[in-house]
Design a protein around this motif. Structure first.
Motif, PDB file in Angstrom:
ATOM      1  N   TRP A   1       0.838  -1.205   0.000  1.00 43.75           N
ATOM      2  CA  TRP A   1       0.000   0.000   0.000  1.00 43.75           C
ATOM      3  C   TRP A   1       0.869   1.249   0.000  1.00 43.75           C
ATOM      4  O   TRP A   1       1.751   1.388   0.853  1.00 43.75           O
ATOM      5  CB  TRP A   1      -0.886  -0.001   1.247  1.00 43.75           C
ATOM      6  N   ARG A   2       0.636   2.117  -0.951  1.00 48.84           N
ATOM      7  CA  ARG A   2       1.346   3.410  -0.959  1.00 48.84           C
ATOM      8  C   ARG A   2       0.352   4.486  -1.375  1.00 48.84           C
ATOM      9  O   ARG A   2      -0.324   4.322  -2.390  1.00 48.84           O
ATOM     10  CB  ARG A   2       2.499   3.397  -1.985  1.00 48.84           C
ATOM     11  N   TYR A   3       0.314   5.566  -0.600  1.00 50.30           N
ATOM     12  CA  TYR A   3      -0.582   6.656  -0.987  1.00 50.30           C
ATOM     13  C   TYR A   3       0.100   7.452  -2.096  1.00 50.30           C
ATOM     14  O   TYR A   3       0.699   8.492  -1.867  1.00 50.30           O
ATOM     15  CB  TYR A   3      -0.939   7.536   0.219  1.00 50.30           C
TER      16      TYR A   3
ATOM     17  N   MET B   1      11.973 -11.441  -4.978  1.00 45.10           N
ATOM     18  CA  MET B   1      12.914 -12.544  -4.763  1.00 45.10           C
ATOM     19  C   MET B   1      14.127 -11.941  -4.072  1.00 45.10           C
ATOM     20  O   MET B   1      14.613 -10.893  -4.494  1.00 45.10           O
ATOM     21  CB  MET B   1      13.345 -13.162  -6.109  1.00 45.10           C
ATOM     22  N   ASP B   2      14.576 -12.573  -3.020  1.00 42.74           N
ATOM     23  CA  ASP B   2      15.716 -12.045  -2.268  1.00 42.74           C
ATOM     24  C   ASP B   2      16.681 -13.171  -1.921  1.00 42.74           C
ATOM     25  O   ASP B   2      16.249 -14.298  -1.669  1.00 42.74           O
ATOM     26  CB  ASP B   2      15.250 -11.355  -0.977  1.00 42.74           C
ATOM     27  N   ILE B   3      17.950 -12.836  -1.932  1.00 43.03           N
ATOM     28  CA  ILE B   3      18.982 -13.790  -1.521  1.00 43.03           C
ATOM     29  C   ILE B   3      19.719 -13.171  -0.343  1.00 43.03           C
ATOM     30  O   ILE B   3      20.232 -12.056  -0.433  1.00 43.03           O
ATOM     31  CB  ILE B   3      19.984 -14.069  -2.674  1.00 43.03           C
TER      32      ILE B   3
ATOM     33  N   VAL C   1      19.774   5.032  -9.598  1.00 43.10           N
ATOM     34  CA  VAL C   1      20.210   5.117  -8.199  1.00 43.10           C
ATOM     35  C   VAL C   1      19.209   4.398  -7.301  1.00 43.10           C
ATOM     36  O   VAL C   1      19.570   3.733  -6.351  1.00 43.10           O
ATOM     37  CB  VAL C   1      20.355   6.599  -7.777  1.00 43.10           C
ATOM     38  N   ARG C   2      17.929   4.524  -7.659  1.00 43.65           N
ATOM     39  CA  ARG C   2      16.786   3.971  -6.918  1.00 43.65           C
ATOM     40  C   ARG C   2      16.430   4.798  -5.697  1.00 43.65           C
ATOM     41  O   ARG C   2      17.279   5.393  -5.064  1.00 43.65           O
ATOM     42  CB  ARG C   2      16.962   2.492  -6.542  1.00 43.65           C
ATOM     43  N   GLY C   3      15.119   4.827  -5.433  1.00 43.86           N
ATOM     44  CA  GLY C   3      14.610   5.761  -4.432  1.00 43.86           C
ATOM     45  C   GLY C   3      14.579   5.266  -2.999  1.00 43.86           C
ATOM     46  O   GLY C   3      13.995   5.908  -2.145  1.00 43.86           O
TER      47      GLY C   3
ATOM     48  N   ALA D   1      16.577   4.168   0.483  1.00 42.36           N
ATOM     49  CA  ALA D   1      17.866   4.540   1.081  1.00 42.36           C
ATOM     50  C   ALA D   1      18.782   3.347   1.315  1.00 42.36           C
ATOM     51  O   ALA D   1      19.997   3.488   1.357  1.00 42.36           O
ATOM     52  CB  ALA D   1      17.619   5.255   2.409  1.00 42.36           C
ATOM     53  N   TYR D   2      18.203   2.136   1.451  1.00 41.67           N
ATOM     54  CA  TYR D   2      19.021   1.035   1.960  1.00 41.67           C
ATOM     55  C   TYR D   2      19.950   0.347   0.972  1.00 41.67           C
ATOM     56  O   TYR D   2      20.733  -0.511   1.353  1.00 41.67           O
ATOM     57  CB  TYR D   2      18.146  -0.004   2.660  1.00 41.67           C
ATOM     58  N   TYR D   3      19.873   0.675  -0.305  1.00 40.31           N
ATOM     59  CA  TYR D   3      20.749  -0.028  -1.248  1.00 40.31           C
ATOM     60  C   TYR D   3      22.209   0.384  -1.056  1.00 40.31           C
ATOM     61  O   TYR D   3      22.511   1.549  -0.795  1.00 40.31           O
ATOM     62  CB  TYR D   3      20.318   0.242  -2.693  1.00 40.31           C
TER      63      TYR D   3
ATOM     64  N   ILE E   1       9.266  -1.243 -14.477  1.00 38.53           N
ATOM     65  CA  ILE E   1       8.511  -2.501 -14.375  1.00 38.53           C
ATOM     66  C   ILE E   1       8.916  -3.241 -13.095  1.00 38.53           C
ATOM     67  O   ILE E   1       8.113  -3.910 -12.459  1.00 38.53           O
ATOM     68  CB  ILE E   1       8.795  -3.413 -15.600  1.00 38.53           C
ATOM     69  N   CYS E   2      10.164  -3.145 -12.768  1.00 38.66           N
ATOM     70  CA  CYS E   2      10.654  -3.813 -11.560  1.00 38.66           C
ATOM     71  C   CYS E   2      11.952  -3.120 -11.135  1.00 38.66           C
ATOM     72  O   CYS E   2      12.512  -2.338 -11.907  1.00 38.66           O
ATOM     73  CB  CYS E   2      10.927  -5.290 -11.838  1.00 38.66           C
ATOM     74  N   GLY E   3      12.401  -3.412  -9.942  1.00 39.19           N
ATOM     75  CA  GLY E   3      13.644  -2.785  -9.496  1.00 39.19           C
ATOM     76  C   GLY E   3      14.194  -3.484  -8.272  1.00 39.19           C
ATOM     77  O   GLY E   3      13.447  -4.095  -7.499  1.00 39.19           O
TER      78      GLY E   3
HETATM   79  P1  HAM Z   1      10.318  -0.307  -5.543  1.00 37.83           P
HETATM   80  O1  HAM Z   1      11.106   0.132  -6.718  1.00 37.83           O
HETATM   81  O2  HAM Z   1       9.794   0.724  -4.657  1.00 37.83           O
HETATM   82  O3  HAM Z   1      11.235  -1.336  -4.758  1.00 37.83           O
HETATM   83  O4  HAM Z   1       9.112  -1.189  -6.056  1.00 37.83           O
HETATM   84  C1  HAM Z   1       9.347  -2.338  -6.822  1.00 37.83           C
HETATM   85  C2  HAM Z   1       8.309  -2.443  -7.912  1.00 37.83           C
HETATM   86  O5  HAM Z   1       7.007  -2.459  -7.339  1.00 37.83           O
HETATM   87  C3  HAM Z   1       8.271  -1.286  -8.896  1.00 37.83           C
HETATM   88  O6  HAM Z   1       9.234  -1.418  -9.899  1.00 37.83           O
HETATM   89  C4  HAM Z   1       6.866  -1.441  -9.442  1.00 37.83           C
HETATM   90  O7  HAM Z   1       6.788  -2.538 -10.358  1.00 37.83           O
HETATM   91  C5  HAM Z   1       6.084  -1.862  -8.215  1.00 37.83           C
HETATM   92  N1  HAM Z   1       5.440  -0.711  -7.560  1.00 37.83           N
HETATM   93  C6  HAM Z   1       5.958   0.095  -6.618  1.00 37.83           C
HETATM   94  N2  HAM Z   1       5.063   1.036  -6.249  1.00 37.83           N
HETATM   95  C7  HAM Z   1       3.937   0.796  -6.969  1.00 37.83           C
HETATM   96  C8  HAM Z   1       2.632   1.396  -7.046  1.00 37.83           C
HETATM   97  N3  HAM Z   1       2.294   2.437  -6.297  1.00 37.83           N
HETATM   98  N4  HAM Z   1       1.735   0.891  -7.917  1.00 37.83           N
HETATM   99  C9  HAM Z   1       2.044  -0.172  -8.684  1.00 37.83           C
HETATM  100  N5  HAM Z   1       3.243  -0.787  -8.655  1.00 37.83           N
HETATM  101  C10 HAM Z   1       4.174  -0.320  -7.817  1.00 37.83           C
HETATM  102  C11 HAM Z   1      10.872  -1.951  -3.601  1.00 37.83           C
HETATM  103  O8  HAM Z   1       9.761  -1.937  -3.153  1.00 37.83           O
HETATM  104  C12 HAM Z   1      11.953  -2.786  -2.997  1.00 37.83           C
HETATM  105  N6  HAM Z   1      11.505  -3.204  -1.677  1.00 37.83           N
HETATM  106  C13 HAM Z   1      12.298  -3.937  -3.901  1.00 37.83           C
HETATM  107  C14 HAM Z   1      13.323  -4.847  -3.333  1.00 37.83           C
HETATM  108  C15 HAM Z   1      13.135  -6.108  -2.877  1.00 37.83           C
HETATM  109  N7  HAM Z   1      14.599  -4.531  -3.173  1.00 37.83           N
HETATM  110  C16 HAM Z   1      15.215  -5.562  -2.635  1.00 37.83           C
HETATM  111  N8  HAM Z   1      14.325  -6.527  -2.441  1.00 37.83           N
END
Ligand code: HAM
Length: 495
Positions: free
Chosen positions: A182-184, A200-202, A340-342, A344-346, A363-365
């Motif tokens: 959930w994100r506002y 997926m995490d290692i 860079v990605r948004g 902080a923990y990377y 699409i993913c990150g």
């Molecule tokens: P993130 O880039 O914030 O990373 O989100 C990963 C993916 O979730 C995004 O690329 C997108 O596909 C999807 N996503 C994020 N926010 C939304 C949204 N509001 N609506 C639809 N899709 C969304 C993370 O969340 C990290 N925790 C990823 C990670 C896992 N890094 C290491 N392990």
């Protein structure tokens, strides 16, 4: 019209202000003007979330519970709260198909599935670096005065579980999860307030082989659903690039996360604002200039020229590109220092999947986050992973005409030809289900025309009719719907 108990639950003023706001903006209430209810609702409607700002800070006031009264009449909006989705059967089929592919791909690489609660302690998501995700938190106080939040991502929960398990689990951990976040957010194409993420995490592997393995799984997934490297690519960089530049200007390590978050906004806000923000956290003008120059580099050779070949950033990236070749996906990845990605923990390699037509958001990150565990009081462990949302990929599959044709499929439809035979039909259904056959049992007396229509709609292969004369002989009539062939089959032989 009188309010039903369930509608009172929806309106309960004890609901978190942010949650209530989502409901309020989407329900049209018919509430008597004199009702006490109305005043608490309008107070709730002025939640800080109204303007979209300060979402994380909106605390619930001590509102008293609603009076239970019969005078509250309402007409609800039948749409789900803004930014959220219903999943009627056709959407659910698509979601199941997608998740099935996520799971299959994860299992192909020997990953085990885990899950965590959607509701977590708010503290898990409060980090100091000023990330956007913090301001987008759905958070509130529960009835026991605990600050809780709907998870915006899965990684902090995973870190929590790894710390909790301690040394009792065999490393490396290869875990995957598919869960709702959930994100506002401001709503754009593929960005919603509720989404599902495949992660997926290692945990426990310090080498770049881990990142390479994760990216290989994503590529496997893309290929499985019909997407090729001409549709999608990965931009790859390493946060160590920034670290090396900052290090050469003696910028303290503590500022690193903050600088990354500022840099990540490069495409969203004017460059002068970026420079200003960097200055505010104490980065000198020359250091900022060099950072920005390095971030525009799009080739590893050029980066090596600028940084020199000795650092970890270059050696990690080179190893990743060489492994990508061996895995067979080098045509999918490209170096791009601006990634860079948004979050902080990377701490190391970071990557993002993008559509080559540039129509959609990431699409993913993912990336490496070797220091996250210690921020929660645990011992650090090398870790990397990715998140892959369900929304952008569906948009992309739509764009490319790759959405699968998913119809309902039930193998048999069983129908009693006489009301008195409904029990007999039920026993036929049970017999077939026990053999693993799927059965749609006609539950009412319906004309055969209706039954045939339904059989076509659910793509049944066989129609099994339970008629009196056959039943008395221990038989049923079985019609193969594709050929029209019909036979009487002894109940004992029904497979
Ligand atoms: P993130 O880039 O914030 O990373 O989100 C990963 C993916 O979730 C995004 O690329 C997108 O596909 C999807 N996503 C994020 N926010 C939304 C949204 N509001 N609506 C639809 N899709 C969304 C993370 O969340 C990290 N925790 C990823 C990670 C896992 N890094 C290491 N392990």
């Amino acid at each position: 019209m009188l309010a039903k108990p369930c509608s009172l639950a929806i309106l309960h003023p004890r609901l978190p202000s942010c949650t209530r706001q989502v409901f309020l903006s989407n329900f049209q209430f018919l509430i008597p003007a004199h009702s006490r209810y109305r005043s608490s609702l309008s107070a709730a409607a002025q939640s800080p979330l109204d303007g979209g700002a300060g979402a994380g800070g909106g605390r619930t006031g001590a509102l008293s519970p609603p009076p239970v009264t019969d005078e509250v009449a309402q007409k609800i909006d039948v749409n789900p709260p803004k930014g959220t989705r219903d999943f009627p059967p056709e959407e659910m089929r698509l979601r199941n198909w997608l998740f099935h592919n996520f799971r299959e791909v994860s299992r192909l690489s020997g990953f085990e599935e885990v899950d965590f609660p959607v509701l977590e302690s708010e503290a898990l998501f409060i980090r100091k670096a000023g990330e956007e995700i913090r301001d987008q938190l759905y958070c509130f106080e529960d009835r026991g005065n605990r600050r809780v939040a709907l998870r915006p991502e899965l990684t902090p929960s995973l870190a929590r579980l790894v710390i909790q398990k301690g040394k009792s689990v065999p490393f490396p951990l290869k875990w995957f999860a598919v869960g709702q976040c959930w994100r506002y957010e401001r709503m754009t194409r593929g960005r919603r307030r509720e989404h599902y993420q495949w992660n997926m995490d290692i945990i426990g592997v310090p080498e770049v082989t881990a990142e390479a393995e994760l990216m290989s799984s994503i590529v496997t997934f893309f290929k499985k659903v019909g997407i090729s490297s001409s549709d999608v690519g990965f931009k790859v960089s390493s946060r160590k690039v920034l670290q090396e530049v900052l290090g050469s200007y003696s910028v303290p390590e503590i500022l690193f996360g903050k600088v990354c978050i500022i840099i990540d906004k490069i495409e969203k806000i004017p460059i002068d604002d970026i420079k200003n923000e960097l200055k505010l956290v104490g980065i000198s003008e020359v250091a900022a200039e060099e950072l920005l120059q390095v971030l525009s580099i799009k080739s590893l050779e050029k980066l090596e020229e600028v940084l020199g070949g000795a650092g970890e950033a270059i050696s990690d990236l080179k190893q990743l590109f060489s492994l990508a070749e061996k895995f067979g996906y080098s045509d999918w990845i490209q170096f791009d220092a601006s990634v860079v990605r948004g979050l902080a923990y990377y701490t190391g390699i970071v990557f993002e999947g993008f559509d080559r037509e540039g129509k959609l958001r990431a699409i993913c990150g993912g990336g490496r986050y070797d220091k996250l565990l210690s921020t929660f009081g645990g011992d650090d462990l090398p870790a990397c992973g990715f998140g892959f949302g369900d929304a952008v990929i569906i948009e992309l599959l739509k764009e490319k005409g790759l959405l699968p044709d998913l119809n309902q499929q039930v193998e048999n439809i069983v129908c009693a030809l006489d009301k008195k035979l409904q029990g007999a039909a039920a026993s036929v259904a049970t017999k077939l289900r026990e053999k693993g056959q799927t059965v749609d049992l006609v539950l009412e007396s319906k004309p055969l025309k209706w039954v045939f229509k339904r059989a076509a709609r659910i793509n049944a292969q066989r129609l099994i009719l339970v008629g009196l004369s056959e039943w008395q002989r221990g038989m049923v009539s079985v019609k193969i719907l594709a050929s029209g062939e019909q036979n009487e089959v002894e109940l004992a032989n029904l497979e």
